[in-house]
Design a protein around this motif. Structure first.
Motif, PDB file in Angstrom:
ATOM      1  N   ALA A 179       0.837  -1.201   0.000  1.00  0.00           N
ATOM      2  CA  ALA A 179       0.000   0.000   0.000  1.00  0.00           C
ATOM      3  C   ALA A 179       0.876   1.258   0.000  1.00  0.00           C
ATOM      4  CB  ALA A 179      -0.932  -0.003   1.208  1.00  0.00           C
ATOM      5  N   ILE A 180       1.952   1.233   0.763  1.00  0.00           N
ATOM      6  CA  ILE A 180       2.897   2.353   0.772  1.00  0.00           C
ATOM      7  C   ILE A 180       3.522   2.494  -0.615  1.00  0.00           C
ATOM      8  CG2 ILE A 180       5.118   3.153   1.680  1.00  0.00           C
ATOM      9  CD1 ILE A 180       4.257   1.764   4.384  1.00  0.00           C
ATOM     10  N   ALA A 181       3.928   1.383  -1.200  1.00  0.00           N
ATOM     11  CA  ALA A 181       4.597   1.401  -2.510  1.00  0.00           C
ATOM     12  C   ALA A 181       3.713   1.975  -3.605  1.00  0.00           C
ATOM     13  CB  ALA A 181       5.055  -0.009  -2.888  1.00  0.00           C
ATOM     14  N   ILE A 182       2.401   1.736  -3.548  1.00  0.00           N
ATOM     15  CA  ILE A 182       1.513   2.242  -4.609  1.00  0.00           C
ATOM     16  C   ILE A 182       0.932   3.615  -4.284  1.00  0.00           C
ATOM     17  CG2 ILE A 182       0.946  -0.104  -5.390  1.00  0.00           C
ATOM     18  CD1 ILE A 182      -1.903   0.394  -4.149  1.00  0.00           C
ATOM     19  N   GLY A 183       1.234   4.144  -3.111  1.00  0.00           N
ATOM     20  CA  GLY A 183       0.772   5.479  -2.755  1.00  0.00           C
ATOM     21  C   GLY A 183      -0.670   5.566  -2.310  1.00  0.00           C
ATOM     22  N   ALA A 184      -1.190   4.494  -1.748  1.00  0.00           N
ATOM     23  CA  ALA A 184      -2.569   4.522  -1.233  1.00  0.00           C
ATOM     24  C   ALA A 184      -2.668   5.529  -0.088  1.00  0.00           C
ATOM     25  CB  ALA A 184      -2.987   3.135  -0.753  1.00  0.00           C
ATOM     26  N   GLY A 185      -3.812   6.143   0.040  1.00  0.00           N
ATOM     27  CA  GLY A 185      -4.007   7.123   1.105  1.00  0.00           C
ATOM     28  C   GLY A 185      -4.613   6.567   2.369  1.00  0.00           C
ATOM     29  N   VAL A 186      -5.249   5.403   2.249  1.00  0.00           N
ATOM     30  CA  VAL A 186      -5.940   4.803   3.391  1.00  0.00           C
ATOM     31  C   VAL A 186      -5.696   3.303   3.378  1.00  0.00           C
ATOM     32  CG1 VAL A 186      -8.190   4.393   4.502  1.00  0.00           C
ATOM     33  CG2 VAL A 186      -7.786   6.542   3.274  1.00  0.00           C
ATOM     34  N   VAL A 187      -5.437   2.742   4.560  1.00  0.00           N
ATOM     35  CA  VAL A 187      -5.446   1.294   4.760  1.00  0.00           C
ATOM     36  C   VAL A 187      -6.582   1.007   5.721  1.00  0.00           C
ATOM     37  CG1 VAL A 187      -4.246  -0.660   5.819  1.00  0.00           C
ATOM     38  CG2 VAL A 187      -2.998   0.877   4.289  1.00  0.00           C
ATOM     39  N   TRP A 188      -7.499   0.159   5.280  1.00  0.00           N
ATOM     40  CA  TRP A 188      -8.683  -0.186   6.080  1.00  0.00           C
ATOM     41  C   TRP A 188      -8.629  -1.677   6.364  1.00  0.00           C
ATOM     42  CZ3 TRP A 188     -13.176   3.228   6.572  1.00  0.00           C
ATOM     43  CH2 TRP A 188     -14.198   2.652   7.336  1.00  0.00           C
ATOM     44  N   MET A 189      -8.550  -2.024   7.648  1.00  0.00           N
ATOM     45  CA  MET A 189      -8.527  -3.430   8.053  1.00  0.00           C
ATOM     46  C   MET A 189      -9.917  -3.818   8.533  1.00  0.00           C
ATOM     47  SD  MET A 189      -4.929  -3.564  10.096  1.00  0.00           S
ATOM     48  CE  MET A 189      -3.793  -2.202   9.799  1.00  0.00           C
ATOM     49  N   GLN A 190     -10.429  -4.896   7.967  1.00  0.00           N
ATOM     50  CA  GLN A 190     -11.787  -5.344   8.242  1.00  0.00           C
ATOM     51  C   GLN A 190     -11.973  -5.797   9.694  1.00  0.00           C
ATOM     52  OE1 GLN A 190     -14.749  -5.507   6.734  1.00  0.00           O
ATOM     53  NE2 GLN A 190     -14.050  -4.431   4.932  1.00  0.00           N
ATOM     54  N   LEU A 191     -13.214  -6.103  10.039  1.00  0.00           N
ATOM     55  CA  LEU A 191     -13.545  -6.588  11.380  1.00  0.00           C
ATOM     56  C   LEU A 191     -12.644  -7.760  11.756  1.00  0.00           C
ATOM     57  CD1 LEU A 191     -17.429  -6.478  11.150  1.00  0.00           C
ATOM     58  CD2 LEU A 191     -15.961  -4.935  12.459  1.00  0.00           C
ATOM     59  N   GLY A 192     -12.062  -7.700  12.932  1.00  0.00           N
ATOM     60  CA  GLY A 192     -11.197  -8.763  13.417  1.00  0.00           C
ATOM     61  C   GLY A 192      -9.766  -8.681  12.915  1.00  0.00           C
ATOM     62  N   VAL A 193      -9.475  -7.723  12.045  1.00  0.00           N
ATOM     63  CA  VAL A 193      -8.123  -7.578  11.505  1.00  0.00           C
ATOM     64  C   VAL A 193      -7.451  -6.402  12.212  1.00  0.00           C
ATOM     65  CG1 VAL A 193      -6.702  -7.275   9.455  1.00  0.00           C
ATOM     66  CG2 VAL A 193      -8.893  -8.493   9.286  1.00  0.00           C
ATOM     67  N   ILE A 194      -6.492  -6.731  13.053  1.00  0.00           N
ATOM     68  CA  ILE A 194      -5.766  -5.729  13.829  1.00  0.00           C
ATOM     69  C   ILE A 194      -4.283  -6.074  13.769  1.00  0.00           C
ATOM     70  CG2 ILE A 194      -5.394  -4.760  16.138  1.00  0.00           C
ATOM     71  CD1 ILE A 194      -8.344  -5.617  16.746  1.00  0.00           C
ATOM     72  N   HIS A 195      -3.478  -5.087  13.413  1.00  0.00           N
ATOM     73  CA  HIS A 195      -2.021  -5.272  13.425  1.00  0.00           C
ATOM     74  C   HIS A 195      -1.398  -3.908  13.733  1.00  0.00           C
ATOM     75  CE1 HIS A 195       2.027  -6.413  12.405  1.00  0.00           C
ATOM     76  NE2 HIS A 195       1.625  -7.664  12.243  1.00  0.00           N
ATOM     77  N   GLU A 196      -1.147  -3.663  15.009  1.00  0.00           N
ATOM     78  CA  GLU A 196      -0.662  -2.356  15.462  1.00  0.00           C
ATOM     79  C   GLU A 196       0.659  -1.936  14.817  1.00  0.00           C
ATOM     80  OE1 GLU A 196      -2.326  -0.173  17.164  1.00  0.00           O
ATOM     81  OE2 GLU A 196      -3.961  -1.378  17.987  1.00  0.00           O
ATOM     82  N   PRO A 197       1.696  -2.819  14.757  1.00  0.00           N
ATOM     83  CA  PRO A 197       2.953  -2.367  14.142  1.00  0.00           C
ATOM     84  C   PRO A 197       2.785  -1.975  12.669  1.00  0.00           C
ATOM     85  CG  PRO A 197       3.332  -4.359  15.427  1.00  0.00           C
ATOM     86  CD  PRO A 197       1.840  -4.152  15.358  1.00  0.00           C
ATOM     87  N   ALA A 198       1.999  -2.732  11.910  1.00  0.00           N
ATOM     88  CA  ALA A 198       1.770  -2.391  10.505  1.00  0.00           C
ATOM     89  C   ALA A 198       0.976  -1.097  10.401  1.00  0.00           C
ATOM     90  CB  ALA A 198       1.045  -3.524   9.782  1.00  0.00           C
ATOM     91  N   ALA A 199       0.019  -0.909  11.296  1.00  0.00           N
ATOM     92  CA  ALA A 199      -0.759   0.334  11.301  1.00  0.00           C
ATOM     93  C   ALA A 199       0.160   1.522  11.564  1.00  0.00           C
ATOM     94  CB  ALA A 199      -1.856   0.268  12.354  1.00  0.00           C
ATOM     95  N   GLN A 200       1.075   1.375  12.509  1.00  0.00           N
ATOM     96  CA  GLN A 200       2.006   2.458  12.812  1.00  0.00           C
ATOM     97  C   GLN A 200       2.908   2.751  11.620  1.00  0.00           C
ATOM     98  OE1 GLN A 200       1.936   4.398  15.733  1.00  0.00           O
ATOM     99  NE2 GLN A 200       3.105   5.653  14.280  1.00  0.00           N
ATOM    100  N   LYS A 201       3.371   1.704  10.950  1.00  0.00           N
ATOM    101  CA  LYS A 201       4.211   1.882   9.763  1.00  0.00           C
ATOM    102  C   LYS A 201       3.447   2.657   8.685  1.00  0.00           C
ATOM    103  CE  LYS A 201       7.248  -0.552   6.592  1.00  0.00           C
ATOM    104  NZ  LYS A 201       7.871  -1.830   6.235  1.00  0.00           N
ATOM    105  N   ALA A 202       2.181   2.302   8.483  1.00  0.00           N
ATOM    106  CA  ALA A 202       1.364   3.010   7.499  1.00  0.00           C
ATOM    107  C   ALA A 202       1.196   4.474   7.892  1.00  0.00           C
ATOM    108  CB  ALA A 202       0.006   2.322   7.348  1.00  0.00           C
ATOM    109  N   MET A 203       0.882   4.725   9.158  1.00  0.00           N
ATOM    110  CA  MET A 203       0.696   6.104   9.613  1.00  0.00           C
ATOM    111  C   MET A 203       1.997   6.899   9.493  1.00  0.00           C
ATOM    112  SD  MET A 203      -2.039   5.805  12.753  1.00  0.00           S
ATOM    113  CE  MET A 203      -1.212   4.492  13.644  1.00  0.00           C
ATOM    114  N   ASP A 204       3.124   6.270   9.802  1.00  0.00           N
ATOM    115  CA  ASP A 204       4.416   6.943   9.652  1.00  0.00           C
ATOM    116  C   ASP A 204       4.679   7.320   8.199  1.00  0.00           C
ATOM    117  OD1 ASP A 204       4.810   6.642  12.368  1.00  0.00           O
ATOM    118  OD2 ASP A 204       6.245   4.979  12.175  1.00  0.00           O
ATOM    119  N   ALA A 205       4.080   6.577   7.268  1.00  0.00           N
ATOM    120  CA  ALA A 205       4.220   6.864   5.833  1.00  0.00           C
ATOM    121  C   ALA A 205       3.144   7.846   5.338  1.00  0.00           C
ATOM    122  CB  ALA A 205       4.146   5.562   5.036  1.00  0.00           C
TER     123      ALA A 205
END
Length: 136
Positions: free
Chosen positions: A91-117
């Motif tokens: 998602a970072i590589a393609i320049g997406a503006g939003v990452v949306w994880m569905q119900l039950g999908v939680i990954h804090e380190p990946a979320a932080q990496k996305a937000m840092d980008a």
């Protein structure tokens, strides 16, 4: 977690959604959500390596986010949490503006990496439910 107002802004601002884990099985949640989002006017591009090259609800299925050659506003993840870090990298590589994880999908380190980008992140929510709840 974004507020209801921020989720509303996100859903009003995106037009093209890449759905990672889209299914061709009508009984699967991803299939229902894809159809719902299309009916709400979003372009939903399915991503599923097992279905690569086939057509799902009128859209060509891609093996990877990196194979999509149009701008993607949001990546909607219908995969297990352990798959999220690679999806976020793509998602970072393609320049997406939003990452949306569905119900039950939680990954804090990946979320932080996305937000840092500079990517907005929504976890453990469904856009179909949020659109209905927010009256969008």
């Amino acid at each position: 977690m974004p507020s209801a107002a921020e989720i509303s802004r996100i859903l009003k601002s995106v037009h093209t959604i890449a759905m990672v884990g889209a299914s061709d099985k009508p009984g699967r949640d991803s299939h229902h959500v894809m159809l719902f989002l299309q009916n709400k006017g979003y372009r939903v591009i399915p991503v599923n390596p097992a279905l690569k090259g086939s057509t799902l609800l009128g859209e060509t299925v891609y093996a990877s986010l990196r194979d999509i050659h149009v701008p993607v506003d949001m990546v909607d993840i219908f995969r297990r949490p352990d798959a999220v870090p690679d999806i976020v990298d793509n998602a970072i590589a393609i320049g997406a503006g939003v990452v949306w994880m569905q119900l039950g999908v939680i990954h804090e380190p990946a979320a932080q990496k996305a937000m840092d980008a500079g990517i907005k992140v929504v976890m453990d929510r469904c856009p179909k439910i949020e659109i209905t709840r927010l009256g969008l």
